[in-house]
Design an enzyme around this catalytic site. Structure first.
Site, short mmCIF file in Angstrom:
data_model
loop_
_atom_site.label_atom_id
_atom_site.label_comp_id
_atom_site.label_asym_id
_atom_site.label_seq_id
_atom_site.Cartn_x
_atom_site.Cartn_y
_atom_site.Cartn_z
N SER A 63 0.80 -1.24 0.00
CA SER A 63 0.00 0.00 0.00
C SER A 63 0.83 1.28 0.00
O SER A 63 0.27 2.37 -0.14
CB SER A 63 -0.95 0.01 1.20
OG SER A 63 -1.95 -0.94 0.99
N LYS A 66 0.27 3.51 -2.88
CA LYS A 66 -1.00 4.24 -3.08
C LYS A 66 -0.86 5.77 -3.12
O LYS A 66 -1.42 6.40 -4.02
CB LYS A 66 -2.02 3.81 -2.01
CG LYS A 66 -2.51 2.37 -2.24
CD LYS A 66 -3.38 1.86 -1.10
CE LYS A 66 -3.82 0.43 -1.40
NZ LYS A 66 -4.45 -0.24 -0.26
N TYR A 193 -2.94 -2.92 -10.51
CA TYR A 193 -2.94 -2.65 -9.06
C TYR A 193 -2.03 -3.65 -8.33
O TYR A 193 -1.21 -3.25 -7.49
CB TYR A 193 -4.37 -2.69 -8.52
CG TYR A 193 -4.44 -2.68 -7.01
CD1 TYR A 193 -4.22 -1.49 -6.30
CD2 TYR A 193 -4.66 -3.84 -6.29
CE1 TYR A 193 -4.25 -1.47 -4.91
CE2 TYR A 193 -4.68 -3.84 -4.90
CZ TYR A 193 -4.48 -2.66 -4.22
OH TYR A 193 -4.49 -2.64 -2.84
N TYR A 245 -5.23 3.88 8.02
CA TYR A 245 -6.54 3.20 8.07
C TYR A 245 -7.27 3.46 9.39
O TYR A 245 -7.37 4.59 9.81
CB TYR A 245 -6.39 1.69 7.84
CG TYR A 245 -5.47 1.30 6.73
CD1 TYR A 245 -5.66 1.79 5.44
CD2 TYR A 245 -4.39 0.46 6.96
CE1 TYR A 245 -4.82 1.42 4.41
CE2 TYR A 245 -3.54 0.08 5.93
CZ TYR A 245 -3.75 0.57 4.67
OH TYR A 245 -2.92 0.21 3.67
N VAL A 263 1.43 -3.89 3.97
CA VAL A 263 1.39 -5.17 4.71
C VAL A 263 2.68 -5.98 4.61
O VAL A 263 2.85 -6.94 5.36
CB VAL A 263 0.23 -6.10 4.29
CG1 VAL A 263 -1.08 -5.67 4.86
CG2 VAL A 263 0.16 -6.29 2.81
#
Ligand code: GLN
Length: 322
Positions: A63, A66, A193, A245, A263
């Site tokens: 992530s 992103k 992605y 998050y 992660v």
């Protein structure tokens, strides 16, 4: 004044023995990471990198890709148009939540969670005339200060591993298609992605990428303008409110800096106008954040009073040049 290197060495020594948490398992290939690896790197906006631990170990960004791909979308799609498809509101949910589209608009809440990031990659793929992944690799490589001879690369095993097991992300993509957030090219958008999540970098690269954000989009070493300053401001805003998050509030309270975790165990933190910090340790907590990384950055931010809400006379006062 204590040097930055001795501070980083002390943090490494303090948290290397921490052996709680596990490597991510829902992407099987990530389980193969060495749980003992631990690295901390810091790059100032002057382009000076200080680094300790396993800083040459490359790992997949997951992530952490992103915020940078969001920057590409701000540039290519435009702020207002992008906002009509993907919001900027913290979801309060886990990164892979399926119930994460806004009730009336059906937009994903923000670009830092999977639904928002999959939507963004899908929207970019729709308008891209050259392979999108090549442009993502090039943008991230420019942020990392990589040369043409030494580009960033994709870990094909991680890519295939995620693609083969991505039932949850696939269902999110179909939900996005159902609400017309993205078009029909679902599988190819998902492939892109998964590939962006599988880009390999080490903490030295990542601290330079974070320092490029800290420096308003200009790579501190190459001086290349990689991202426009107004897009960097938007990226840092969503990293601040949504990058961690469902622990973004705790992070804002204890650390007070824009950050993004992945992660695989990477974590970048941006001190605007000062420096970028990257940590790597694959033991993650239940929310998908690196346990050692979160502890180390929490201590560093507190010791150096780095929170953006610290009175400016105190912020980073203890920071000695490396
Ligand atoms: N590739 C991962 C996923 O989509 C990224 C998640 C993360 O790093 N939090 O599930």
């Amino acid at each position: 004044m204590e040097s930055i290197e001795s501070r980083l060495l002390a943090l490494h020594a303090r948290y290397a023995p921490l052996s709680t948490g596990e490597t991510a398992s829902y992407i099987p290939e990530l389980m193969r990471a060495n749980p003992d690896h631990f690295a901390l790197s810091l790059t100032t906006v002057d382009g000076l990198t200080t680094s300790v631990g396993d800083d040459s170990i490359a790992f997949s960004l997951q992530s952490i890709s992103k915020p940078f791909v969001y920057g590409l979308a701000l540039n290519e799609i435009g702020r207002e148009k992008l906002l009509s498809s993907v919001g900027v509101e913290p979801s309060g949910e886990a990164f892979n939540s399926i119930v994460e589209l806004e009730k009336t608009t059906h937009r994903p809440y923000n670009p830092m969670i999977n639904s928002g990031a999959i939507a963004i990659t899908g929207l970019l793929a729709q308008i891209s005339t050259t392979p999108l992944i090549d442009r993502i690799l090039s943008l991230l490589g420019d942020c990392a200060g990589r040369s043409i001879e030494n580009p960033l690369r994709i870990d094909q095993a991680v890519f295939q591993s995620e693609k083969a097991t991505a039932h949850r992300n696939r269902s999110i993509a179909h939900l996005l298609r159902h609400f017309n957030v993205i078009g029909d090219a679902i599988e190819s958008s998902l492939d892109c992605y998964f590939q962006q999540c599988s880009i390999l970098a080490n903490t030295r690269d990542l601290s330079m990428m974070a320092a490029t954000l800290a420096n308003g989009g200009v790579n501190p070493l190459t001086k290349e303008v990689v991202l426009a300053p107004q897009h960097v401001r938007d990226i840092l805003s969503v990293m601040f409110t949504c990058g961690m998050y469902d622990s973004a509030g705790e992070w804002a309270f204890h650390v007070g800096l824009p950050a993004k975790s992945g992660v695989s165990g990477g974590l970048i933190t941006v001190v605007p106008g000062v420096m970028g910090i990257a940590t790597y340790s694959p033991r993650i907590d239940s929310k998908g954040h690196s346990l050692r990384g979160v502890r180390a950055i929490t201590d560093l931010a507190s010791d150096l009073q780095l929170s953006v809400f610290t009175s400016t006379s105190l912020q980073g006062r203890e920071l000695a040049t490396p």
